[in-house]
Design a protein around this motif. Structure first.
Motif, PDB file in Angstrom:
ATOM      1  N   LYS A   1       0.908  -1.228  -0.020  1.00 16.95           N
ATOM      2  CA  LYS A   1       0.150  -0.132   0.047  1.00 16.95           C
ATOM      3  C   LYS A   1       1.006   1.369   0.126  1.00 16.95           C
ATOM      4  CE  LYS A   1      -3.943   1.891   2.415  1.00 16.95           C
ATOM      5  NZ  LYS A   1      -4.686   1.786   3.824  1.00 16.95           N
ATOM      6  N   TRP A   2       2.205   1.048   0.613  1.00 13.58           N
ATOM      7  CA  TRP A   2       2.821   2.444   0.564  1.00 13.58           C
ATOM      8  C   TRP A   2       4.455   1.662   1.060  1.00 13.58           C
ATOM      9  CZ3 TRP A   2       4.412   5.653   5.438  1.00 13.58           C
ATOM     10  CH2 TRP A   2       5.069   6.760   5.001  1.00 13.58           C
ATOM     11  N   THR A   3       5.312   2.238   0.295  1.00 17.70           N
ATOM     12  CA  THR A   3       6.507   1.955   0.318  1.00 17.70           C
ATOM     13  C   THR A   3       7.509   3.196   0.480  1.00 17.70           C
ATOM     14  OG1 THR A   3       6.431  -0.054  -1.128  1.00 17.70           O
ATOM     15  CG2 THR A   3       8.619   0.447  -0.595  1.00 17.70           C
ATOM     16  N   VAL A   4       8.451   2.911   1.642  1.00 24.21           N
ATOM     17  CA  VAL A   4       9.228   4.353   1.761  1.00 24.21           C
ATOM     18  C   VAL A   4      10.435   3.933   2.381  1.00 24.21           C
ATOM     19  CG1 VAL A   4       8.171   4.471   4.108  1.00 24.21           C
ATOM     20  CG2 VAL A   4       8.866   6.422   2.995  1.00 24.21           C
ATOM     21  N   GLU A   5      11.447   4.915   2.272  1.00 26.20           N
ATOM     22  CA  GLU A   5      12.899   4.744   2.832  1.00 26.20           C
ATOM     23  C   GLU A   5      13.083   6.041   3.723  1.00 26.20           C
ATOM     24  OE1 GLU A   5      15.571   2.784   0.138  1.00 26.20           O
ATOM     25  OE2 GLU A   5      17.058   4.114   0.676  1.00 26.20           O
ATOM     26  N   ILE A   6      13.810   5.537   5.003  1.00 26.62           N
ATOM     27  CA  ILE A   6      13.772   6.519   5.851  1.00 26.62           C
ATOM     28  C   ILE A   6      15.286   6.969   5.767  1.00 26.62           C
ATOM     29  CG2 ILE A   6      13.829   7.186   8.232  1.00 26.62           C
ATOM     30  CD1 ILE A   6      11.508   5.003   9.020  1.00 26.62           C
ATOM     31  N   ASP A   7      15.560   8.030   5.478  1.00 26.57           N
ATOM     32  CA  ASP A   7      17.192   8.541   5.172  1.00 26.57           C
ATOM     33  C   ASP A   7      17.655   9.252   6.295  1.00 26.57           C
ATOM     34  OD1 ASP A   7      17.802   7.434   2.975  1.00 26.57           O
ATOM     35  OD2 ASP A   7      17.165   8.937   1.491  1.00 26.57           O
ATOM     36  N   ASP A   8      16.594   9.691   7.142  1.00 27.43           N
ATOM     37  CA  ASP A   8      16.909  10.755   8.365  1.00 27.43           C
ATOM     38  C   ASP A   8      16.389   9.951   9.580  1.00 27.43           C
ATOM     39  OD1 ASP A   8      17.262  12.609  10.225  1.00 27.43           O
ATOM     40  OD2 ASP A   8      16.267  14.209   9.041  1.00 27.43           O
ATOM     41  N   ALA A   9      17.426   9.616  10.529  1.00 24.25           N
ATOM     42  CA  ALA A   9      16.798   8.788  11.817  1.00 24.25           C
ATOM     43  C   ALA A   9      15.907   9.824  12.543  1.00 24.25           C
ATOM     44  CB  ALA A   9      18.151   8.561  12.712  1.00 24.25           C
ATOM     45  N   ALA A  10      15.965  11.167  12.408  1.00 24.18           N
ATOM     46  CA  ALA A  10      15.195  11.941  13.034  1.00 24.18           C
ATOM     47  C   ALA A  10      13.609  11.712  12.598  1.00 24.18           C
ATOM     48  CB  ALA A  10      15.546  13.373  13.038  1.00 24.18           C
TER      49      ALA A  10
END
Ligand SMILES: Cc1ncc(C[n+]2csc(CCOP(=O)(O)OP(=O)(O)O)c2C)c(N)n1
Ligand SMILES: [Mg+2]
Length: 559
Positions: free
Chosen positions: A134-143
């Protein structure tokens, strides 16, 4: 070791923030196969009150997460490593998507500085899971972890629930950032408006032969009980969509049967000939609609009232006469407060639909060979408690469960409407981990079991005494059935030579039984339960016993 900023603010690693955001959202357990790509998360899990269930293959782990979402309505959580882990987990994501089940899959990712070089096990996750999640995302910033993970809970559970995939670059997980307060996602409800309910009332008052079909997710135990009052008040027969049988008590006088694969022709006729179909929660996809033949696409012959939590589903395949954008929970709750203005006259229709179901679901006593599934299903029906959880994957063996097991309660069924093999065993492991006091029985074919049977080791490792019934006919029976029908006698790629499944259970440290005569089953099942261990009961079925009603030879001969 926690670090602090000059102002005294606590610094936390990305791994810690992932774990704390899950905890803040009420997660009790995670399913995983470890990988060096997310060591910082594994380290944070070491200090967490959440239980970590380590699995043997990511497909099984993701199916366990799906099962948790399916049975509880809360997203099941799975962790897998980069490329090979994520691709192994794909079947679980696909099931959760097709079946509208909330889950969150975290996958490892290469370090940010190495991206786009096709570094070791690198994948472009939004591209890979683009049409599957349904949604795919990458987290580039730990904050941003609290923000994105909290949003993932909202996305997974709102509208039409589904899977979210979150990629975690390895170096990001080790970054230390100032920790903000983490608050849980808030559940979004979509309720029907009063005007729509009034219109529905009028339609139901004037309908002669209406039928309700229930499906999808976003149901609760309470909602399924409220639904019983609704259909009693409005004298409606109710059918459950494919593998959504836990939504309605099969012994309730309004139950008309399941709109599944190989459905009762009398039920199909009832749906086709109905003047009004009230479809609540489901999509009436290809399988429950008997290949889109029960309701015509896009303009059904019947008047269609479609209740769905996602506005995007309303009018997507079938044009409804009355679309109602509401979750089953909100719709049933609102409609249960309304009763007919004058007496209705549909009770005889309701009774005849239920009588047809009872006849259709009474198991046959005999069949080819010495071992018959009919008496086994009848025995299980009387021996299992009403809240026993039954799981299965795909295969002809599952027809016995869907047609003859009379489900009584919400939360008792975990089976993929997407028709994926290999689901039953991992789902049973998850079900037993979530509900340790309930009896959990997995059904698997000989083909189905060996797709994810290694998760039996997970059951042994965590002391989860599930009972797996392996229905062994020495073949990929479903495909053999289609093969014999379309290309009689030309057997290709469907024969199987199997291990001794009871010996396999024992090798894993579990309990094993082989049953080759129907009258041995009860004692074998009781021994399995008494053993207190995870157990496999292998049923050696005659290859002719290909379906409940037709033998292999009859199918080959077109009888
Ligand atoms: C992951 C996956 N692979 C292949 C299929 C196609 N398929 C559907 S049923 C089936 C055979 C199942 O065999 P088994 O588990 O032994 O059950 P049986 O039909 O013999 O009762 C196959 C190969 C599928 N549905 N899912
Ligand atoms: Mg088989």
């Amino acid at each position: 070791m926690l670090h602090q900023t000059a102002e005294g603010q606590t610094l936390k690693t990305g791994g810690q923030l992932i774990v704390e955001t899950l905890e803040a959202n009420g997660v009790e357990r995670i399913f995983c196969v470890p990988g060096e790509s997310y060591l910082a998360v594994l380290d944070a899990l070491h200090d967490s009150r959440m239980k970590t269930i380590v699995c043997r293959q990511e497909g099984g782990a993701a199916m366990m997460a799906d099962c948790e979402g399916r049975l509880t309505g809360r997203p099941g959580i799975c962790f897998a490593t980069r490329g090979p882990g994520a691709t192994n987990a794909a079947p679980g994501v696909h099931i959760a998507m097709q079946d509208s089940v909330p889950m969150i899959l975290f996958v490892g990712q290469v370090a940010r500085r190495a991206k786009h070089r096709e570094a070791f096990q690198e994948l472009d996750f939004p591209a890979v899971f683009g049409s599957m999640a349904k949604w795919t995302v990458e987290i580039d910033d730990a904050a941003r972890i609290p923000e994105i993970v909290t949003r993932a809970f909202a996305v997974a559970t709102s509208g039409r629930p589904g899977p979210v995939v979150i990629a975690l670059p390895e170096d990001m997980l080790k970054d230390r950032v100032a920790a903000s307060e983490i608050r849980p996602a808030v559940h979004v409800h979509t309720a029907p408006d009063e005007a729509a309910l009034e219109t529905l009332e009028d339609m139901l008052m004037s309908a002669r032969s209406p039928i309700m079909i229930v499906g999808g997710t976003r149901w609760t135990a309470h909602t399924t009980l409220e639904l019983q009052r609704v259909v009693e008040n409005w004298q409606l027969p109710v059918a459950c969509s494919f593998r959504r049988q836990m939504l309605f008590d099969h012994l309730h006088p309004n139950y008309a049967g399941d709109a599944g694969i190989g459905q009762n022709p009398k039920l199909s006729a009832r749906i086709r000939e109905a003047d009004l179909v009230l479809l609540v929660g489901g999509r009436l996809g290809e399988m429950p609609s008997a290949n889109y033949s029960l309701l015509k696409v896009p303009y059904p012959d019947q008047t269609l009232v479609h209740v769905h939590p996602d506005a995007g589903e309303l009018g997507r395949v079938y044009r409804p006469d009355l679309p109602i954008n509401a979750s089953p929970e909100a719709f049933v709750s609102a409609f249960s407060r309304r009763t007919p203005a004058r007496p209705l006259d549909r009770q005889a229709r309701v009774a005849s639909a239920h009588a047809d179901y009872i006849q259709w679901s009474t198991p046959p006593e005999t069949g080819p060979g010495d071992l018959h599934m009919g008496p086994i299903m009848a025995w299980l029906q009387s021996a299992l408690p009403d809240d026993a959880i039954l799981t299965n994957g795909a295969g002809n063996y599952s027809v016995w469960v869907h047609r003859y097991h009379r489900f009584r309660r919400f939360g008792t069924q975990a089976a993929p409407a997407s028709g994926s093999m290999g689901y039953g065993t991992p789902a049973a492991v998850a079900a037993k981990a979530i509900f340790p006091d309930k009896t959990v029985v997995a059904f698997a074919g000989d083909g189905c079991f060996l797709m994810n049977g290694q998760e039996f080791a997970t059951a042994v490792q965590y002391g989860l005494p599930i009972i797996v019934i392996v229905v062994n006919n020495s073949m990929f029976g479903t495909i053999r059935m289609h093969q014999e029908r379309e290309y009689p006698g030309r057997v290709s790629a469907t024969d199987l030579s199997n291990p001794d499944f009871a010996a396999l259970a024992k090798a894993y440290g579990g309990h094993g039984e082989i049953v080759s005569q129907a009258d041995q089953f009860a004692a074998a099942f009781e021994r399995a339960q008494k053993s207190g261990k995870p157990a496999i009961i292998e049923l050696r079925l005659h290859p002719e016993a290909l379906t409940p009603t037709r033998t292999l030879t009859e199918i080959r001969q077109g009888i």
